[in-house]
Structures are given as C-alpha cells and as structure tokens.
Write a protein that holds these residues in place. Structure first.
Motif, PDB file in Angstrom:
ATOM      1  N   HIS A  11       0.858  -1.188   0.000  1.00 38.73           N
ATOM      2  CA  HIS A  11       0.000   0.000   0.000  1.00 38.73           C
ATOM      3  C   HIS A  11       0.897   1.241   0.000  1.00 38.73           C
ATOM      4  O   HIS A  11       1.936   1.267   0.667  1.00 38.73           O
ATOM      5  CB  HIS A  11      -0.898  -0.015   1.232  1.00 38.73           C
ATOM      6  CG  HIS A  11      -1.967   1.011   1.214  1.00 38.73           C
ATOM      7  ND1 HIS A  11      -1.738   2.334   1.542  1.00 38.73           N
ATOM      8  CD2 HIS A  11      -3.289   0.935   0.887  1.00 38.73           C
ATOM      9  CE1 HIS A  11      -2.875   3.008   1.434  1.00 38.73           C
ATOM     10  NE2 HIS A  11      -3.819   2.187   1.036  1.00 38.73           N
ATOM     11  N   PRO A  12       0.501   2.290  -0.718  1.00 37.40           N
ATOM     12  CA  PRO A  12       1.375   3.474  -0.790  1.00 37.40           C
ATOM     13  C   PRO A  12       1.615   4.162   0.548  1.00 37.40           C
ATOM     14  O   PRO A  12       2.579   4.920   0.680  1.00 37.40           O
ATOM     15  CB  PRO A  12       0.641   4.402  -1.774  1.00 37.40           C
ATOM     16  CG  PRO A  12      -0.755   3.882  -1.857  1.00 37.40           C
ATOM     17  CD  PRO A  12      -0.665   2.410  -1.612  1.00 37.40           C
ATOM     18  N   ASP A  13       0.762   3.900   1.559  1.00 35.69           N
ATOM     19  CA  ASP A  13       0.967   4.533   2.862  1.00 35.69           C
ATOM     20  C   ASP A  13       1.941   3.752   3.739  1.00 35.69           C
ATOM     21  O   ASP A  13       2.429   4.287   4.732  1.00 35.69           O
ATOM     22  CB  ASP A  13      -0.374   4.670   3.590  1.00 35.69           C
ATOM     23  CG  ASP A  13      -0.256   5.495   4.861  1.00 35.69           C
ATOM     24  OD1 ASP A  13       0.190   6.654   4.768  1.00 35.69           O
ATOM     25  OD2 ASP A  13      -0.587   4.990   5.953  1.00 35.69           O
ATOM     26  N   TRP A  14       2.226   2.510   3.397  1.00 34.20           N
ATOM     27  CA  TRP A  14       3.115   1.706   4.239  1.00 34.20           C
ATOM     28  C   TRP A  14       4.541   2.242   4.198  1.00 34.20           C
ATOM     29  O   TRP A  14       4.970   2.868   3.229  1.00 34.20           O
ATOM     30  CB  TRP A  14       3.089   0.255   3.783  1.00 34.20           C
ATOM     31  CG  TRP A  14       1.759  -0.412   3.955  1.00 34.20           C
ATOM     32  CD1 TRP A  14       0.610   0.142   4.462  1.00 34.20           C
ATOM     33  CD2 TRP A  14       1.430  -1.761   3.620  1.00 34.20           C
ATOM     34  NE1 TRP A  14      -0.407  -0.777   4.456  1.00 34.20           N
ATOM     35  CE2 TRP A  14       0.062  -1.956   3.941  1.00 34.20           C
ATOM     36  CE3 TRP A  14       2.149  -2.816   3.070  1.00 34.20           C
ATOM     37  CZ2 TRP A  14      -0.587  -3.163   3.744  1.00 34.20           C
ATOM     38  CZ3 TRP A  14       1.506  -4.033   2.877  1.00 34.20           C
ATOM     39  CH2 TRP A  14       0.163  -4.208   3.219  1.00 34.20           C
ATOM     40  N   LEU A  15       5.270   1.986   5.276  1.00 35.83           N
ATOM     41  CA  LEU A  15       6.648   2.463   5.378  1.00 35.83           C
ATOM     42  C   LEU A  15       7.580   1.528   4.628  1.00 35.83           C
ATOM     43  O   LEU A  15       7.512   0.307   4.790  1.00 35.83           O
ATOM     44  CB  LEU A  15       7.074   2.543   6.851  1.00 35.83           C
ATOM     45  CG  LEU A  15       6.177   3.339   7.796  1.00 35.83           C
ATOM     46  CD1 LEU A  15       6.769   3.341   9.194  1.00 35.83           C
ATOM     47  CD2 LEU A  15       5.954   4.744   7.293  1.00 35.83           C
ATOM     48  N   ALA A  34      -3.651   1.460   6.995  1.00 36.40           N
ATOM     49  CA  ALA A  34      -4.309   1.471   5.682  1.00 36.40           C
ATOM     50  C   ALA A  34      -4.142   0.150   4.947  1.00 36.40           C
ATOM     51  O   ALA A  34      -3.147  -0.552   5.123  1.00 36.40           O
ATOM     52  CB  ALA A  34      -3.729   2.601   4.838  1.00 36.40           C
ATOM     53  N   GLY A  35      -5.143  -0.154   4.100  1.00 33.83           N
ATOM     54  CA  GLY A  35      -4.979  -1.220   3.128  1.00 33.83           C
ATOM     55  C   GLY A  35      -5.495  -2.584   3.512  1.00 33.83           C
ATOM     56  O   GLY A  35      -5.182  -3.569   2.851  1.00 33.83           O
ATOM     57  N   GLY A  36      -6.315  -2.690   4.564  1.00 34.53           N
ATOM     58  CA  GLY A  36      -6.760  -4.000   5.013  1.00 34.53           C
ATOM     59  C   GLY A  36      -8.267  -4.178   4.988  1.00 34.53           C
ATOM     60  O   GLY A  36      -9.004  -3.368   4.413  1.00 34.53           O
ATOM     61  N   SER A 247      -4.696   8.540  12.803  1.00 34.14           N
ATOM     62  CA  SER A 247      -5.264   8.137  11.518  1.00 34.14           C
ATOM     63  C   SER A 247      -4.328   7.214  10.737  1.00 34.14           C
ATOM     64  O   SER A 247      -4.770   6.525   9.813  1.00 34.14           O
ATOM     65  CB  SER A 247      -5.590   9.369  10.665  1.00 34.14           C
ATOM     66  OG  SER A 247      -4.402  10.071  10.334  1.00 34.14           O
ATOM     67  N   ARG A 248      -3.064   7.154  11.122  1.00 32.20           N
ATOM     68  CA  ARG A 248      -2.095   6.364  10.369  1.00 32.20           C
ATOM     69  C   ARG A 248      -1.617   5.118  11.096  1.00 32.20           C
ATOM     70  O   ARG A 248      -1.357   4.088  10.452  1.00 32.20           O
ATOM     71  CB  ARG A 248      -0.879   7.227  10.018  1.00 32.20           C
ATOM     72  CG  ARG A 248       0.032   6.569   9.000  1.00 32.20           C
ATOM     73  CD  ARG A 248       1.199   7.437   8.596  1.00 32.20           C
ATOM     74  NE  ARG A 248       1.827   6.894   7.390  1.00 32.20           N
ATOM     75  CZ  ARG A 248       3.043   7.206   6.958  1.00 32.20           C
ATOM     76  NH1 ARG A 248       3.778   8.095   7.626  1.00 32.20           N
ATOM     77  NH2 ARG A 248       3.525   6.657   5.869  1.00 32.20           N
ATOM     78  N   PHE A 249      -1.478   5.193  12.438  1.00 31.50           N
ATOM     79  CA  PHE A 249      -0.889   4.089  13.177  1.00 31.50           C
ATOM     80  C   PHE A 249      -1.803   3.609  14.301  1.00 31.50           C
ATOM     81  O   PHE A 249      -2.491   4.410  14.939  1.00 31.50           O
ATOM     82  CB  PHE A 249       0.442   4.511  13.811  1.00 31.50           C
ATOM     83  CG  PHE A 249       1.500   4.934  12.841  1.00 31.50           C
ATOM     84  CD1 PHE A 249       2.033   4.027  11.932  1.00 31.50           C
ATOM     85  CD2 PHE A 249       1.977   6.243  12.829  1.00 31.50           C
ATOM     86  CE1 PHE A 249       3.023   4.419  11.045  1.00 31.50           C
ATOM     87  CE2 PHE A 249       2.964   6.642  11.943  1.00 31.50           C
ATOM     88  CZ  PHE A 249       3.487   5.721  11.039  1.00 31.50           C
TER      89      PHE A 249
END
Length: 268
Positions: A11-15, A34-36, A247-249
């Motif tokens: 996913h583009p948000d993953w590190l 994100a992405g699940g 919102s991210r983690f």
C-alpha cells in the motif's frame, strides 16, 4: 550487503525502509492502518489475532502481507522477552491446520528465501536487520530492550548467516515517540539509570504535583545506542510516532482497544 527489492503490492501509505547502505536481495516494509479488511477500532490493516477482531479479516490481512512479501510471513507469539527463533520450513505450515509450531519469542531470523520474518507492534519498536545471507526482526519494547533482545537477535543472525556485526544494517520502524512515552522509575532501573529528578540522555524528567515521579523515554534512541554498542554503524529509521498519528498508526497506549501493525522482511 542486501538491498531492498521492489515490493509487490505494498500500500502506498506503508513504510518502506531506506537502508543506510545500498543492498540486494531483501524485501521489507512496515504496514500502517491502511490497506486491510478490518473495521471499527481495528480499521483496517490489523494483523493481530488476539485483539478481538474478526478472525476472517485478520486472515485476509495476513494474506496481504504474504502477497506483498512474495513469501510466507511467520508471526510470533510475542511475550516482551528476548528469545530468538531461527525459522525453518516447518514454520511455514498452514496455521489453520494447527500443524505450524507455536513460536513464543520476540525475534526471529531467516536465511531461507521465501520465508519472511514478521514482527507485530502497536507502540513497541520493530527493528529489521539485513545482512549478507540473512535477515531478522525484533519486537523491542522497553522490557525487551533492557533484556537484550536486539543483541541476541544480532548474535543469532551473525551465527546463522556467517557474518559479523559490521556487515549488518538495521532499520527502526514506527513506535511511540519520546513526547508521548511516559514511564516510571522501574524503567530507569531496568536500564541502570539513576532515579533522580533530572534528565539523562534518553529519559526526560516530567515533574508531577503529586504521585510518583515520571519520565518521558526515547525508545528509538535507546535502541540505537544498544545497536551501536553491539557493533552496528548502519542504522536508519525510527522517526515516526505511533501515538501522535491516530489516523495512520495503531497505538495500544493511546486507544487500548487497538489493532497491530507488522514489520516484515525476507530474502528474495
């Protein structure tokens, strides 16, 4: 020294680790929320089976990890200790058949292409290691750090891959940051820091009007120090705070009812 191969469906948000040194034959990432497929407080990329999420959603999310790795990700039953396991083919057997061994450990090492290390976190620090011929990952909360989980992981990786600490590089993922990680005197004692009303290198004293004294701890800083003392010079990452970006983690300390993210790495 290994270098990260392009991920398959990340996913583009993953590190994506930016290794300190160029390398070949390693794929690695850390997921975010994100992405699940999960919903509610576990929205959406929760990989934790023990957090009361829908098991079908967790299974779908773990499959996404495998697809992104292009490998079988082997999850651990993490216990905030310093035990390290070396992965083998038996660990890739299907969990649904109850034939895969239960791995109670907080770190793992893989020298087998297609067998990925997977570390779950929701405030603790994930550390990924890349070396010629091997990879590793460690779950490093304050107990694990104080107990030597990083040093044990490095020693096991060097033994299994036939390398030296100077050949290894480490990447630190997202964890609770020093502005949010408030701890008591027992944490200072675990790191042999004098319990005085003053700041030290990785502990910032926080005065309280009443009750026990508290400090803010720099988990990533403590990890870097221990890795450097163990002989690593190529150390990167550790710049994200799970607590401050809801919102991210995922963050257990912030939300209590929380999913788990995964930091994964494999040889390709």
């Amino acid at each position: 020294m290994p270098s990260e191969a392009p991920s398959l469906t990340a996913h583009p948000d993953w590190l994506q680790p930016q290794w300190s040194q160029p390398a070949t034959g390693v794929r690695a990432f850390m997921s975010t929320r994100a992405g699940g497929a999960s919903v509610g407080p576990f929205e959406s990329m929760n990989v934790g089976l023990a957090v009361q999420d829908d098991p079908a959603a967790v299974t779908a999310n773990r499959l996404r990890v495998d697809q992104t790795m292009g490998a079988k990700a082997v999850f651990l039953q993490q216990v905030h200790g310093s035990e390290v396991v070396v992965l083998n083919a038996a660990h890739a057997l299907p969990d649904v058949l109850d034939i895969a061994p239960v791995l109670r450990a907080d770190a793992s090492v893989s020298t087998t292409p297609g067998l990925a290390v997977a570390i779950q976190v929701a405030d603790c620090l994930p550390v990924l290691f890349a070396a010629p011929g091997g990879v590793a990952g460690a779950h490093a909360g304050w107990r694990g750090l104080a107990g030597g989980v990083l040093e044990h992981t490095l020693a096991t990786l060097c033994r299994e891959a036939g390398c030296r600490p100077g050949d290894v590089q480490a990447w630190l993922g997202a964890c609770i940051g020093p502005e949010a990680f408030e701890v008591g005197v027992e944490v200072l004692q675990a790191f042999a820091v004098p319990a005085v009303a003053a700041s030290s290198e990785f502990f910032s004293y926080r005065p309280k009007a009443a009750g026990e004294a508290r400090w803010r701890a720099d988990l990533a800083g403590l990890a870097r120090q221990r890795l450097q003392r163990a002989g690593l010079s190529a150390i990167s990452g550790g710049t994200w705070c799970t607590y401050s970006e809801p919102s991210r983690f995922f963050s257990y300390r912030r939300d209590r009812v929380s999913g788990r993210m995964v930091a994964a790495i494999c040889l390709v």
